[in-house]
Design a protein around this motif. Sequence first.
Motif, PDB file in Angstrom:
ATOM      1  N   SER A  11       0.818  -1.223   0.000  1.00  0.00           N
ATOM      2  CA  SER A  11       0.000   0.000   0.000  1.00  0.00           C
ATOM      3  C   SER A  11       0.847   1.267   0.000  1.00  0.00           C
ATOM      4  CB  SER A  11      -0.930   0.005   1.222  1.00  0.00           C
ATOM      5  OG  SER A  11      -0.180   0.074   2.433  1.00  0.00           O
ATOM      6  N   HIS A  12       2.134   1.133   0.238  1.00  0.00           N
ATOM      7  CA  HIS A  12       3.012   2.304   0.286  1.00  0.00           C
ATOM      8  C   HIS A  12       3.653   2.611  -1.069  1.00  0.00           C
ATOM      9  CE1 HIS A  12       2.701   2.808   4.625  1.00  0.00           C
ATOM     10  NE2 HIS A  12       2.826   1.491   4.743  1.00  0.00           N
ATOM     11  N   ILE A  13       3.365   1.808  -2.081  1.00  0.00           N
ATOM     12  CA  ILE A  13       3.872   2.066  -3.427  1.00  0.00           C
ATOM     13  C   ILE A  13       2.938   3.077  -4.083  1.00  0.00           C
ATOM     14  CG2 ILE A  13       4.327   1.067  -5.696  1.00  0.00           C
ATOM     15  CD1 ILE A  13       4.886  -1.606  -4.188  1.00  0.00           C
ATOM     16  N   LYS A  14       3.418   4.281  -4.323  1.00  0.00           N
ATOM     17  CA  LYS A  14       2.573   5.363  -4.815  1.00  0.00           C
ATOM     18  C   LYS A  14       2.756   5.628  -6.306  1.00  0.00           C
ATOM     19  CE  LYS A  14       0.778   5.843  -0.850  1.00  0.00           C
ATOM     20  NZ  LYS A  14      -0.569   5.267  -0.672  1.00  0.00           N
TER      21      LYS A  14
ATOM     22  N   SER B 199      12.240   7.636 -16.461  1.00  0.00           N
ATOM     23  CA  SER B 199      11.321   7.980 -17.546  1.00  0.00           C
ATOM     24  C   SER B 199      10.782   9.397 -17.384  1.00  0.00           C
ATOM     25  CB  SER B 199      10.162   6.983 -17.578  1.00  0.00           C
ATOM     26  OG  SER B 199       9.573   6.827 -16.301  1.00  0.00           O
ATOM     27  N   PRO B 200      10.297  10.009 -18.487  1.00  0.00           N
ATOM     28  CA  PRO B 200       9.769  11.375 -18.388  1.00  0.00           C
ATOM     29  C   PRO B 200       8.645  11.515 -17.380  1.00  0.00           C
ATOM     30  CG  PRO B 200      10.085  10.761 -20.678  1.00  0.00           C
ATOM     31  CD  PRO B 200      10.321   9.516 -19.874  1.00  0.00           C
ATOM     32  N   VAL B 201       7.787  10.499 -17.249  1.00  0.00           N
ATOM     33  CA  VAL B 201       6.680  10.599 -16.309  1.00  0.00           C
ATOM     34  C   VAL B 201       6.720   9.456 -15.302  1.00  0.00           C
ATOM     35  CG1 VAL B 201       5.198  11.751 -17.997  1.00  0.00           C
ATOM     36  CG2 VAL B 201       5.007   9.281 -17.692  1.00  0.00           C
ATOM     37  N   ALA B 202       6.194   9.730 -14.134  1.00  0.00           N
ATOM     38  CA  ALA B 202       5.904   8.713 -13.120  1.00  0.00           C
ATOM     39  C   ALA B 202       4.389   8.552 -13.096  1.00  0.00           C
ATOM     40  CB  ALA B 202       6.417   9.145 -11.751  1.00  0.00           C
ATOM     41  N   ILE B 203       3.929   7.319 -12.931  1.00  0.00           N
ATOM     42  CA  ILE B 203       2.494   7.070 -12.980  1.00  0.00           C
ATOM     43  C   ILE B 203       2.019   6.426 -11.684  1.00  0.00           C
ATOM     44  CG2 ILE B 203       2.646   6.744 -15.476  1.00  0.00           C
ATOM     45  CD1 ILE B 203       2.106   3.724 -14.958  1.00  0.00           C
ATOM     46  N   THR B 204       0.768   6.660 -11.346  1.00  0.00           N
ATOM     47  CA  THR B 204       0.158   5.903 -10.264  1.00  0.00           C
ATOM     48  C   THR B 204      -0.167   4.507 -10.804  1.00  0.00           C
ATOM     49  OG1 THR B 204      -1.949   6.945 -10.872  1.00  0.00           O
ATOM     50  CG2 THR B 204      -0.760   7.855  -8.972  1.00  0.00           C
ATOM     51  N   PRO B 205      -0.055   3.483  -9.971  1.00  0.00           N
ATOM     52  CA  PRO B 205      -0.242   2.113 -10.462  1.00  0.00           C
ATOM     53  C   PRO B 205      -1.579   1.852 -11.143  1.00  0.00           C
ATOM     54  CG  PRO B 205       0.824   2.073  -8.314  1.00  0.00           C
ATOM     55  CD  PRO B 205       0.418   3.499  -8.568  1.00  0.00           C
ATOM     56  N   ASP B 206      -2.634   2.601 -10.775  1.00  0.00           N
ATOM     57  CA  ASP B 206      -3.938   2.367 -11.391  1.00  0.00           C
ATOM     58  C   ASP B 206      -3.950   2.660 -12.882  1.00  0.00           C
ATOM     59  OD1 ASP B 206      -3.822   5.190 -10.166  1.00  0.00           O
ATOM     60  OD2 ASP B 206      -5.507   5.364 -11.547  1.00  0.00           O
TER      61      ASP B 206
ATOM     62  N   TRP C 166      -1.227  -4.178 -13.565  1.00  0.00           N
ATOM     63  CA  TRP C 166      -0.561  -4.035 -12.265  1.00  0.00           C
ATOM     64  C   TRP C 166      -1.270  -4.970 -11.301  1.00  0.00           C
ATOM     65  CZ3 TRP C 166       3.599  -2.611  -9.716  1.00  0.00           C
ATOM     66  CH2 TRP C 166       3.538  -2.381  -8.332  1.00  0.00           C
ATOM     67  N   ARG C 167      -0.641  -6.072 -10.988  1.00  0.00           N
ATOM     68  CA  ARG C 167      -1.199  -7.029 -10.040  1.00  0.00           C
ATOM     69  C   ARG C 167      -0.059  -7.743  -9.350  1.00  0.00           C
ATOM     70  NH1 ARG C 167      -2.060  -9.006 -15.206  1.00  0.00           N
ATOM     71  NH2 ARG C 167      -1.178 -11.077 -15.650  1.00  0.00           N
ATOM     72  N   ASP C 168      -0.316  -8.153  -8.120  1.00  0.00           N
ATOM     73  CA  ASP C 168       0.711  -8.807  -7.301  1.00  0.00           C
ATOM     74  C   ASP C 168       1.955  -7.930  -7.192  1.00  0.00           C
ATOM     75  OD1 ASP C 168      -0.965 -11.080  -7.089  1.00  0.00           O
ATOM     76  OD2 ASP C 168      -0.186 -11.850  -8.990  1.00  0.00           O
TER      77      ASP C 168
END
Length: 329
Positions: free
Chosen positions: A160-163, A197-204, A210-212
């Motif tokens: 849950s701490h992976i943003k 990378s140029p952008v960072a993304i939220t996992p959603d 994005w699983r496991d």
Amino acid sequence: MKLASLKNGLDGQLILVSRDLTTAVSASDLAPTLQHALDSWAQVEGKLEERYQQLNDKQCADTFAFDPAACASPLPRAYQWADGSAYVNHVELVRKARNAEMPASFWTDPLMYQGMSDGFIGPRDDISVREESYGIDFEAEIAAITDTVPMGSTPEQSASHIKLLMLVNDVSLRNLIPSELGKGFGFFQSKPASAFSPVAITPDELGDNWRDSTVHHPLTVHLNDELFGNPNAGVDMTFNFAQLVSHVAKTRHVGNGTIVGSGTVSNVNRSSGSCCLAEKRMLEIIEFGEAKTPFMQFGDQVRIEMFDDQGNSIFGAIDQTVVQYPVSQ
């Protein structure tokens, strides 16, 4: 969300980037920098998400064309950069090529080193190296950015701490590594500044891919405009990101903005190629008795990118050229 940092001072200026990576809007009124956003994530996440949706719905004023060349790495510098080696078959291959047996513990306890984090390379900036003889290599990886992780957090708690997620070019100077490891104290000179990378993304943003705590997409690498490798990051990842973050937190509290890397993406099935020159060279040594592929030379270009199931770039591309750093006379 997709976030980026325009080059501006030491820590950049935070912007939001549209899902298709074509337009952007400033977010500096909500959080001047990405580090500031992470430090107050609970307060600003909702506001950033709202503006991001407005951007994608073309309801934002003052938008501008997104230019990856104008960007620093999403975190231009970070309090901590810890890089793992989660694709253990890659480690096994490298050791096999030099007839070194791999300890069984490598399959149960992650390898990790702490890299330099006081200044990363922008995604379109040159890789400056003093000498070609250092053995210049790229390493295509994925990285997670965390918020505060309490010491002793389990993998289940760490997830849950992976943003945020990014791509990485973890530049390595291969010919400097043996003597450093021979000292028994780890990497230092052999690991210069990395690029993200140029952008960072939220996992959603990855949806079901994005699983496991794992990214299930191929990672594409081109060297001098020729496809070098396209292994799937969701295959053969021995330790997922939750396990890697938990490893970092075993004996310490982990601060906002900590970056945790996956290590070189690698598949047991070699048909999709490699994500670093060292792996290809090791395969050549095993097959032919010697390495045939050279390390990077001045003027060589590497491009690292990940595409979704429709062929759209997710993070934008890391696209860099190796140049000689001026040697003092």
